[in-house]
Design a protein around this motif. Sequence first.
Motif, PDB file in Angstrom:
ATOM      1  N   PRO A  33      26.339  49.639  17.061  1.00 17.13           N
ATOM      2  CA  PRO A  33      26.647  48.353  17.714  1.00 17.13           C
ATOM      3  C   PRO A  33      27.320  48.608  19.059  1.00 17.13           C
ATOM      4  CG  PRO A  33      27.367  48.355  15.424  1.00 17.13           C
ATOM      5  CD  PRO A  33      26.977  49.765  15.738  1.00 17.13           C
ATOM      6  N   ALA A  34      27.262  47.640  19.941  1.00 15.17           N
ATOM      7  CA  ALA A  34      27.843  47.801  21.277  1.00 15.17           C
ATOM      8  C   ALA A  34      29.324  48.170  21.179  1.00 15.17           C
ATOM      9  CB  ALA A  34      27.672  46.514  22.066  1.00 15.17           C
ATOM     10  N   ALA A  35      29.757  49.018  22.109  1.00  7.85           N
ATOM     11  CA  ALA A  35      31.171  49.399  22.165  1.00  7.85           C
ATOM     12  C   ALA A  35      32.024  48.181  22.494  1.00  7.85           C
ATOM     13  CB  ALA A  35      31.372  50.485  23.216  1.00  7.85           C
ATOM     14  N   LEU A  36      33.264  48.198  22.024  1.00 10.00           N
ATOM     15  CA  LEU A  36      34.206  47.127  22.330  1.00 10.00           C
ATOM     16  C   LEU A  36      34.644  47.204  23.788  1.00 10.00           C
ATOM     17  CD1 LEU A  36      36.473  47.231  19.137  1.00 10.00           C
ATOM     18  CD2 LEU A  36      34.479  45.785  19.576  1.00 10.00           C
ATOM     19  N   ASP A  37      35.051  46.081  24.331  1.00 11.19           N
ATOM     20  CA  ASP A  37      35.474  45.982  25.729  1.00 11.19           C
ATOM     21  C   ASP A  37      36.909  46.488  25.860  1.00 11.19           C
ATOM     22  OD1 ASP A  37      36.195  45.310  28.288  1.00 11.19           O
ATOM     23  OD2 ASP A  37      35.508  43.230  28.171  1.00 11.19           O
ATOM     24  N   ALA A  38      37.039  47.748  26.188  1.00 12.30           N
ATOM     25  CA  ALA A  38      38.368  48.363  26.250  1.00 12.30           C
ATOM     26  C   ALA A  38      39.161  47.876  27.458  1.00 12.30           C
ATOM     27  CB  ALA A  38      38.233  49.882  26.288  1.00 12.30           C
ATOM     28  N   ALA A  82      49.304  47.772  18.371  1.00 14.57           N
ATOM     29  CA  ALA A  82      48.624  48.664  19.309  1.00 14.57           C
ATOM     30  C   ALA A  82      47.378  47.988  19.882  1.00 14.57           C
ATOM     31  CB  ALA A  82      48.234  49.966  18.619  1.00 14.57           C
ATOM     32  N   SER A  83      47.148  48.167  21.166  1.00  4.57           N
ATOM     33  CA  SER A  83      45.974  47.582  21.820  1.00  4.57           C
ATOM     34  C   SER A  83      44.738  48.446  21.660  1.00  4.57           C
ATOM     35  CB  SER A  83      46.258  47.368  23.307  1.00  4.57           C
ATOM     36  OG  SER A  83      47.258  46.389  23.491  1.00  4.57           O
ATOM     37  N   ALA A  84      44.923  49.714  21.378  1.00  2.94           N
ATOM     38  CA  ALA A  84      43.809  50.644  21.146  1.00  2.94           C
ATOM     39  C   ALA A  84      44.346  51.820  20.345  1.00  2.94           C
ATOM     40  CB  ALA A  84      43.197  51.119  22.466  1.00  2.94           C
ATOM     41  N   ILE A  85      43.424  52.547  19.733  1.00  3.30           N
ATOM     42  CA  ILE A  85      43.783  53.725  18.930  1.00  3.30           C
ATOM     43  C   ILE A  85      43.132  54.952  19.554  1.00  3.30           C
ATOM     44  CG2 ILE A  85      43.812  54.761  16.637  1.00  3.30           C
ATOM     45  CD1 ILE A  85      45.131  51.986  16.713  1.00  3.30           C
ATOM     46  N   SER A  86      43.913  55.984  19.783  1.00  2.00           N
ATOM     47  CA  SER A  86      43.393  57.268  20.248  1.00  2.00           C
ATOM     48  C   SER A  86      43.295  58.222  19.060  1.00  2.00           C
ATOM     49  CB  SER A  86      44.333  57.864  21.304  1.00  2.00           C
ATOM     50  OG  SER A  86      43.981  59.201  21.612  1.00  2.00           O
ATOM     51  N   VAL A  87      42.168  58.917  18.959  1.00  2.00           N
ATOM     52  CA  VAL A  87      41.965  59.856  17.859  1.00  2.00           C
ATOM     53  C   VAL A  87      41.663  61.239  18.440  1.00  2.00           C
ATOM     54  CG1 VAL A  87      40.671  60.400  15.772  1.00  2.00           C
ATOM     55  CG2 VAL A  87      41.030  58.009  16.421  1.00  2.00           C
ATOM     56  N   LEU A  88      42.534  62.198  18.138  1.00  2.00           N
ATOM     57  CA  LEU A  88      42.260  63.588  18.518  1.00  2.00           C
ATOM     58  C   LEU A  88      41.137  64.106  17.650  1.00  2.00           C
ATOM     59  CD1 LEU A  88      43.656  65.379  20.664  1.00  2.00           C
ATOM     60  CD2 LEU A  88      45.181  63.560  19.941  1.00  2.00           C
ATOM     61  N   THR A  89      40.059  64.560  18.271  1.00  3.48           N
ATOM     62  CA  THR A  89      38.951  65.114  17.488  1.00  3.48           C
ATOM     63  C   THR A  89      38.832  66.627  17.653  1.00  3.48           C
ATOM     64  OG1 THR A  89      37.351  64.652  19.272  1.00  3.48           O
ATOM     65  CG2 THR A  89      37.667  62.942  17.586  1.00  3.48           C
ATOM     66  N   GLU A  90      39.710  67.240  18.435  1.00  8.00           N
ATOM     67  CA  GLU A  90      39.697  68.693  18.616  1.00  8.00           C
ATOM     68  C   GLU A  90      40.294  69.350  17.378  1.00  8.00           C
ATOM     69  OE1 GLU A  90      40.884  72.716  19.882  1.00  8.00           O
ATOM     70  OE2 GLU A  90      42.135  71.153  19.000  1.00  8.00           O
ATOM     71  N   GLY A 131      31.330  56.078  16.924  1.00 12.93           N
ATOM     72  CA  GLY A 131      31.920  54.758  17.070  1.00 12.93           C
ATOM     73  C   GLY A 131      32.970  54.623  18.144  1.00 12.93           C
ATOM     74  N   ALA A 132      33.121  55.621  19.020  1.00 19.31           N
ATOM     75  CA  ALA A 132      34.130  55.533  20.079  1.00 19.31           C
ATOM     76  C   ALA A 132      33.784  54.432  21.078  1.00 19.31           C
ATOM     77  CB  ALA A 132      34.253  56.869  20.807  1.00 19.31           C
ATOM     78  N   ASP A 133      34.827  53.777  21.577  1.00 17.13           N
ATOM     79  CA  ASP A 133      34.689  52.777  22.633  1.00 17.13           C
ATOM     80  C   ASP A 133      35.157  53.329  23.977  1.00 17.13           C
ATOM     81  OD1 ASP A 133      34.089  50.480  20.736  1.00 17.13           O
ATOM     82  OD2 ASP A 133      36.041  51.153  20.001  1.00 17.13           O
ATOM     83  N   LEU A 134      36.002  54.340  23.914  1.00 14.68           N
ATOM     84  CA  LEU A 134      36.494  55.023  25.108  1.00 14.68           C
ATOM     85  C   LEU A 134      36.342  56.522  24.924  1.00 14.68           C
ATOM     86  CD1 LEU A 134      39.162  52.863  24.255  1.00 14.68           C
ATOM     87  CD2 LEU A 134      39.436  53.209  26.697  1.00 14.68           C
ATOM     88  N   VAL A 135      36.229  57.228  26.052  1.00 13.05           N
ATOM     89  CA  VAL A 135      36.150  58.690  26.041  1.00 13.05           C
ATOM     90  C   VAL A 135      37.099  59.228  27.103  1.00 13.05           C
ATOM     91  CG1 VAL A 135      34.681  60.707  26.432  1.00 13.05           C
ATOM     92  CG2 VAL A 135      33.759  58.710  25.237  1.00 13.05           C
ATOM     93  N   LEU A 136      37.920  60.196  26.721  1.00 13.77           N
ATOM     94  CA  LEU A 136      38.825  60.837  27.675  1.00 13.77           C
ATOM     95  C   LEU A 136      38.057  61.856  28.511  1.00 13.77           C
ATOM     96  CD1 LEU A 136      41.888  61.141  28.498  1.00 13.77           C
ATOM     97  CD2 LEU A 136      41.878  63.178  27.049  1.00 13.77           C
ATOM     98  N   LEU A 137      38.222  61.769  29.826  1.00 17.28           N
ATOM     99  CA  LEU A 137      37.690  62.765  30.752  1.00 17.28           C
ATOM    100  C   LEU A 137      38.859  63.312  31.552  1.00 17.28           C
ATOM    101  CD1 LEU A 137      34.493  60.926  32.086  1.00 17.28           C
ATOM    102  CD2 LEU A 137      34.622  62.646  30.271  1.00 17.28           C
ATOM    103  N   ILE A 138      39.092  64.618  31.460  1.00 25.88           N
ATOM    104  CA  ILE A 138      40.244  65.260  32.093  1.00 25.88           C
ATOM    105  C   ILE A 138      39.786  65.871  33.420  1.00 25.88           C
ATOM    106  CG2 ILE A 138      42.025  67.012  31.849  1.00 25.88           C
ATOM    107  CD1 ILE A 138      41.654  66.738  28.785  1.00 25.88           C
ATOM    108  N   VAL A 139      40.283  65.331  34.519  1.00 27.87           N
ATOM    109  CA  VAL A 139      39.825  65.780  35.835  1.00 27.87           C
ATOM    110  C   VAL A 139      40.054  67.276  36.019  1.00 27.87           C
ATOM    111  CG1 VAL A 139      40.154  65.525  38.324  1.00 27.87           C
ATOM    112  CG2 VAL A 139      40.149  63.495  36.860  1.00 27.87           C
ATOM    113  N   ALA A 140      41.205  67.772  35.573  1.00 28.95           N
ATOM    114  CA  ALA A 140      41.538  69.186  35.773  1.00 28.95           C
ATOM    115  C   ALA A 140      40.574  70.124  35.063  1.00 28.95           C
ATOM    116  CB  ALA A 140      42.957  69.459  35.287  1.00 28.95           C
ATOM    117  N   ALA A 141      39.854  69.616  34.070  1.00 30.45           N
ATOM    118  CA  ALA A 141      38.957  70.467  33.275  1.00 30.45           C
ATOM    119  C   ALA A 141      37.545  70.499  33.812  1.00 30.45           C
ATOM    120  CB  ALA A 141      38.932  69.973  31.839  1.00 30.45           C
TER     121      ALA A 141
END
Length: 256
Positions: A33-38, A82-90, A131-141
């Motif tokens: 289903p479409a991602a939620l509007d983060a 909480a307005s959003a949940i972050s999940v560490l997947t590493e 099912g992620a709605d957001l994805v972290l992108l680390i500029v330094a990486a």
Amino acid sequence: MLADLVAGALHDASERRAARSLADVETDALARPAALDALSALAPRDTVRVIAEVKRASPSRGSLADIPDPAALAAAYETGGASAISVLTEGRKFKGSLADLEAVRASVAVPVLRKDFIADPYQVFEARAAGADLVLLIVAALEQPLLTELFDLVNQLGMTPLVETHSADEVERALDLGADLVGVNARDLSTFELDQDLFGRLVDRIPSGVIRVAESAVKTPADVAHYRRAGADVVLVGEALVTGDPVATLTEFLAV
């Protein structure tokens, strides 16, 4: 440290790809289903917003909490405001997994962030498939061409990139992408040293129209107030929540 974390994440992703092809994961991602509007969920308001993190461990602190039921913890975060949940997947240093993300996504109605060391399009498709709605992108990486490719792919899949920075140059690189959600991490991911005042030094470089996220070094309501005074719309909190009463701690933070 950051280079090692990225290399490990890429190695683990390559092993998953050997078991499940990019084409199959892409099919799963597009069937979601479409991602939620983060951006709406994290839009500035009169009080601070919190992204609450499911975090078992970290390279700097080691084990923090067992979290046998990440879905239950995420549900408590949602209950606490909480307005959003972050999940560490590493998995290597943070003891997380995509299964954690899938469980959390099934248990809450707020947006969910995949927090990992993303450096390959396969990982972006995995995020949407889980099912992620957001994805972290680390500029330094990431070099700018790869950062741009991943940023565009996140958007194409209907998700929202949270672009993490740690310097004035990195903020400019994030804004060059057209990022609507920019984080400033007080923790230098190369040395793991903390500088809680970094956000305040960089925030004026982030235009008003862009949601400003303060990451790391949030342990007390005073820390939240520090970031709020500096101009943070959102704070991302992990350790303080998983090592205490999550609902009570969120209540205190959201009262700032």
